[in-house]
Design a protein around this motif. Structure first.
Motif, PDB file in Angstrom:
ATOM      1  N   ILE A  24       6.523  -3.077  -0.132  1.00 12.54           N
ATOM      2  CA  ILE A  24       6.947  -3.898   0.975  1.00 12.54           C
ATOM      3  C   ILE A  24       6.518  -2.843   2.113  1.00 12.54           C
ATOM      4  N   VAL A  25       6.572  -1.461   2.121  1.00 11.31           N
ATOM      5  CA  VAL A  25       5.907  -0.741   3.324  1.00 11.31           C
ATOM      6  C   VAL A  25       4.574  -0.721   3.432  1.00 11.31           C
ATOM      7  N   GLY A  26       3.951  -0.774   2.329  1.00 12.04           N
ATOM      8  CA  GLY A  26       2.331  -0.769   2.691  1.00 12.04           C
ATOM      9  C   GLY A  26       2.055  -2.061   2.873  1.00 12.04           C
ATOM     10  N   LEU A  27       2.735  -3.237   2.479  1.00 14.96           N
ATOM     11  CA  LEU A  27       2.180  -4.575   3.251  1.00 14.96           C
ATOM     12  C   LEU A  27       2.614  -4.453   4.803  1.00 14.96           C
ATOM     13  N   ALA A  28       3.786  -4.249   4.874  1.00 23.52           N
ATOM     14  CA  ALA A  28       4.228  -4.150   6.174  1.00 23.52           C
ATOM     15  C   ALA A  28       3.344  -3.424   7.308  1.00 23.52           C
ATOM     16  N   VAL A  29       2.880  -1.923   7.027  1.00 17.23           N
ATOM     17  CA  VAL A  29       2.090  -1.261   7.576  1.00 17.23           C
ATOM     18  C   VAL A  29       0.759  -1.895   7.934  1.00 17.23           C
ATOM     19  N   THR A  30       0.217  -2.533   6.721  1.00 17.11           N
ATOM     20  CA  THR A  30      -1.115  -3.180   6.701  1.00 17.11           C
ATOM     21  C   THR A  30      -0.992  -4.217   7.871  1.00 17.11           C
ATOM     22  N   VAL A  31       0.033  -5.199   8.027  1.00 14.92           N
ATOM     23  CA  VAL A  31       0.184  -5.974   9.039  1.00 14.92           C
ATOM     24  C   VAL A  31       0.333  -5.718  10.252  1.00 14.92           C
ATOM     25  N   LEU A  32       1.021  -4.479  10.482  1.00 15.43           N
ATOM     26  CA  LEU A  32       1.134  -3.913  11.743  1.00 15.43           C
ATOM     27  C   LEU A  32       0.039  -3.184  12.220  1.00 15.43           C
ATOM     28  N   ALA A  33      -0.898  -2.714  11.505  1.00 16.51           N
ATOM     29  CA  ALA A  33      -2.253  -2.182  11.514  1.00 16.51           C
ATOM     30  C   ALA A  33      -3.188  -3.428  12.287  1.00 16.51           C
ATOM     31  N   ILE A  34      -3.118  -4.604  11.631  1.00 17.47           N
ATOM     32  CA  ILE A  34      -3.856  -5.850  12.163  1.00 17.47           C
ATOM     33  C   ILE A  34      -3.336  -6.144  13.344  1.00 17.47           C
ATOM     34  N   ALA A  35      -2.026  -6.260  13.616  1.00 14.72           N
ATOM     35  CA  ALA A  35      -1.435  -6.389  14.914  1.00 14.72           C
ATOM     36  C   ALA A  35      -1.884  -5.446  16.143  1.00 14.72           C
ATOM     37  N   ALA A  63      -8.176  -0.987   4.814  1.00 12.61           N
ATOM     38  CA  ALA A  63      -8.398   0.245   3.987  1.00 12.61           C
ATOM     39  C   ALA A  63      -7.711   1.402   4.210  1.00 12.61           C
ATOM     40  N   VAL A  64      -7.022   1.479   5.358  1.00  9.39           N
ATOM     41  CA  VAL A  64      -6.319   2.725   5.691  1.00  9.39           C
ATOM     42  C   VAL A  64      -4.840   2.558   5.470  1.00  9.39           C
ATOM     43  N   GLY A  65      -4.499   1.120   5.597  1.00 11.18           N
ATOM     44  CA  GLY A  65      -2.888   0.937   5.542  1.00 11.18           C
ATOM     45  C   GLY A  65      -2.490   0.559   4.257  1.00 11.18           C
ATOM     46  N   LEU A  66      -3.301  -0.400   3.521  1.00 11.74           N
ATOM     47  CA  LEU A  66      -2.872  -0.808   2.170  1.00 11.74           C
ATOM     48  C   LEU A  66      -2.722   0.096   1.071  1.00 11.74           C
ATOM     49  N   PRO A  67      -3.307   1.466   0.910  1.00 13.12           N
ATOM     50  CA  PRO A  67      -2.953   2.169  -0.044  1.00 13.12           C
ATOM     51  C   PRO A  67      -1.675   2.947  -0.095  1.00 13.12           C
ATOM     52  N   LEU A  68      -1.044   2.716   1.025  1.00 14.30           N
ATOM     53  CA  LEU A  68       0.665   3.214   0.847  1.00 14.30           C
ATOM     54  C   LEU A  68       1.444   2.617  -0.103  1.00 14.30           C
ATOM     55  N   ILE A  69       0.891   1.265  -0.691  1.00  7.51           N
ATOM     56  CA  ILE A  69       1.563   0.700  -1.780  1.00  7.51           C
ATOM     57  C   ILE A  69       1.705   1.747  -3.116  1.00  7.51           C
ATOM     58  N   TRP A  70       0.789   2.573  -3.095  1.00  7.39           N
ATOM     59  CA  TRP A  70       0.810   3.448  -4.323  1.00  7.39           C
ATOM     60  C   TRP A  70       1.116   4.871  -4.085  1.00  7.39           C
ATOM     61  N   ARG A  71       1.612   5.032  -2.758  1.00  9.32           N
ATOM     62  CA  ARG A  71       1.715   6.387  -2.183  1.00  9.32           C
ATOM     63  C   ARG A  71       2.609   7.472  -3.301  1.00  9.32           C
ATOM     64  N   ARG A  72       3.720   6.906  -3.718  1.00 13.77           N
ATOM     65  CA  ARG A  72       4.388   7.896  -4.464  1.00 13.77           C
ATOM     66  C   ARG A  72       3.945   7.475  -6.156  1.00 13.77           C
ATOM     67  N   ARG A  73       3.615   6.681  -6.420  1.00 15.74           N
ATOM     68  CA  ARG A  73       2.940   6.552  -7.907  1.00 15.74           C
ATOM     69  C   ARG A  73       1.809   7.360  -8.019  1.00 15.74           C
ATOM     70  N   PHE A  74       0.826   7.592  -6.938  1.00 18.91           N
ATOM     71  CA  PHE A  74      -0.308   8.104  -7.013  1.00 18.91           C
ATOM     72  C   PHE A  74      -0.649   8.917  -5.749  1.00 18.91           C
ATOM     73  N   PRO A  75      -0.066   9.701  -5.519  1.00 16.87           N
ATOM     74  CA  PRO A  75      -0.032  10.544  -4.342  1.00 16.87           C
ATOM     75  C   PRO A  75      -1.392  11.160  -3.906  1.00 16.87           C
ATOM     76  N   VAL A  76      -1.883  11.781  -4.956  1.00 19.57           N
ATOM     77  CA  VAL A  76      -3.276  12.456  -4.889  1.00 19.57           C
ATOM     78  C   VAL A  76      -4.297  11.487  -4.467  1.00 19.57           C
ATOM     79  N   ALA A  77      -4.547  10.252  -5.260  1.00 21.71           N
ATOM     80  CA  ALA A  77      -5.540   9.356  -5.064  1.00 21.71           C
ATOM     81  C   ALA A  77      -5.293   8.780  -3.495  1.00 21.71           C
TER      82      ALA A  77
END
Length: 430
Positions: A24-35, A63-77
């Motif tokens: 939810i956070v990754g999608l919301a941040v991506t929308v916020l970045a577009i706005a 490209a910058v905002g959407l990767p937050l979807i996986w921030r805790r599963r794959f923090p390094v990548a």
């Protein structure tokens, strides 16, 4: 900030609920970045250099905002992808920087908080921060050259202070980035330490619960052993007395009915006493905290005379002697003394062949109380160390730090002598 023990601890991966939140956070941040990109384009605030096409601007924002979807599963990548995308967007003069800057902060923070390999997480964060400052230095070196080549006095027309305006602008930006990356690194480390401490507290709580369960289990076993010992003392003593009295009744039933009736009455009394003591013990087990006064206190040293009297009723020449000035003693020692006398008398009735006399002596010494039970019977000459009664005696005496002597006497017969220490504090407390 890591300890040697904490370095080897790996934080468990995110829960399904946390992964749903990241989505939810990754999608919301991506929308916020577009706005934010749309608003920035409306104001015309672009970085130096011509901005790319609008589709490319959208691409960098996503490209910058959407990767937050996986921030805790794959923090390094996630951190590496966001950092590369952020620098590439800056190099292409993508106008959106407000939301993407926060995304970069979040990525560095998350790597510090969730990185499974602490050494790798530390190296990557330091490497990303160093690369960012390298990019900032490169950006300033390129753009400051054009500013210095064609200075515009209107840009710093209102600048005041002792520091030249261009240097002040560079230092302000540097200070902001130091604080920005420093906080991202610091708070990520703090979050990881907090998670590790929570894990340690949980482990300690689990260990405490296990220890408490073991203590309760040991207490239950100990209580069962105590109850079994009490039952043995009560039943063995009274049944032994009843057996001796019944045998005497059988021998004299025809020639002396009066004495036989007396023996039968003693059997009846012993049976009634045994039932009463068993009922008292069951009452203790069933008692509630709000019914303490309904429980009869356990037998103590004051009831030793009743044990001697019952032995006398079987035909033994039983006597009781009390030496020294009687003093109050702790209830636990009083009960132990009573049970030892009871067990010793029971053993005399069961095992001392041809015993005619039984002597019980209670001595109140300066700092001890002693009970001495002797008979003149012919025992086996050895003690059964595994006998329930003898084991119970030893446990009672050992519990109070006393001494126990069991064995044949030099002049014949058997002796059981127990001595319990009485401290001055105990005597005054009672």
């Amino acid at each position: 900030m890591d300890t040697a023990a904490g370095t080897h601890w790996r934080r468990p991966g995110p829960t399904p609920e946390q992964q749903r939140r990241d989505l939810i956070v990754g999608l919301a941040v991506t929308v916020l970045a577009i706005a934010s990109l749309t608003l920035t384009r409306g104001t015309g605030l672009f970085l130096p250099g011509p901005p790319p096409s609008f589709p490319e601007q959208l691409l960098w924002a996503v490209a910058v905002g959407l990767p937050l979807i996986w921030r805790r599963r794959f923090p390094v990548a996630t951190t590496l992808v966001i950092s590369v995308a952020f620098v590439a967007a800056q190099a292409r003069s993508a106008p959106e920087t407000r939301v993407t800057t926060g995304v970069l902060f979040t990525a560095i923070y998350t790597l510090g908080a969730w990185g499974p390999d602490r050494r790798l997480a530390r190296r990557i964060r330091i490497g990303v921060i160093a690369a960012m400052f390298g990019w900032i230095g490169f950006w300033y070196s390129v753009n400051l050259g054009s500013v210095l080549a064609d200075p515009s006095p209107e840009v710093f027309a209102d600048a005041v202070g002792p520091i030249p305006p261009l240097i002040a602008a560079v230092l302000t930006d540097a200070l902001f980035n130091i604080l920005f990356f420093g906080f991202a690194y610091f708070f990520g480390e703090i979050a990881w330490l907090a998670a590790r401490r929570e894990h340690e507290l949980q482990a300690q709580a689990d260990e405490l619960r296990r220890s408490q369960a073991e203590v309760r289990a040991h207490a239950v076993v100990g209580e069962r052993v105590r109850i079994a010992r009490e039952l043995h003392d009560v039943v063995a003593h009274h049944v032994s007395v009843m057996g001796v009295q019944a045998a005497a009744c059988r021998r004299i039933l025809d020639r002396d009915p009066a004495k036989a009736r007396t023996a039968l009455a003693a059997v009846e009394e012993s049976a009634r006493t045994a039932v009463d003591e068993l009922r008292r013990m069951l009452g203790v087990l069933r008692a509630r905290d709000h019914e303490p006064d309904t429980i009869e206190p356990p037998p103590g040293i004051s009831r030793v005379a009743a044990v001697v009297e019952r032995a006398r009723e079987t035909g033994l020449g039983a006597t009781l002697g009390v030496y020294g000035e009687p003093v109050p003693i702790p209830e636990s020692i009083s009960q132990a003394t009573y049970r030892i006398v009871q067990e010793a008398v029971t053993n005399t009735l069961k095992h001392a062949a041809a015993a005619t006399t039984l002597e019980v002596r209670i001595r109140y010494l300066a700092h001890e109380v002693e009970v001495d039970v002797t008979d003149d019977g012919r025992g086996s000459g050895t003690t059964n160390a595994d006998g329930v009664g003898l084991v119970g005696m030893r446990e009672r005496v050992a519990t109070h730090g006393g001494t126990l002597e069991i064995g044949p006497r030099a002049v014949g017969g058997w002796r059981v002598r127990a001595r319990f220490p009485l401290s001055l504090t105990e005597r005054q407390a009672t």
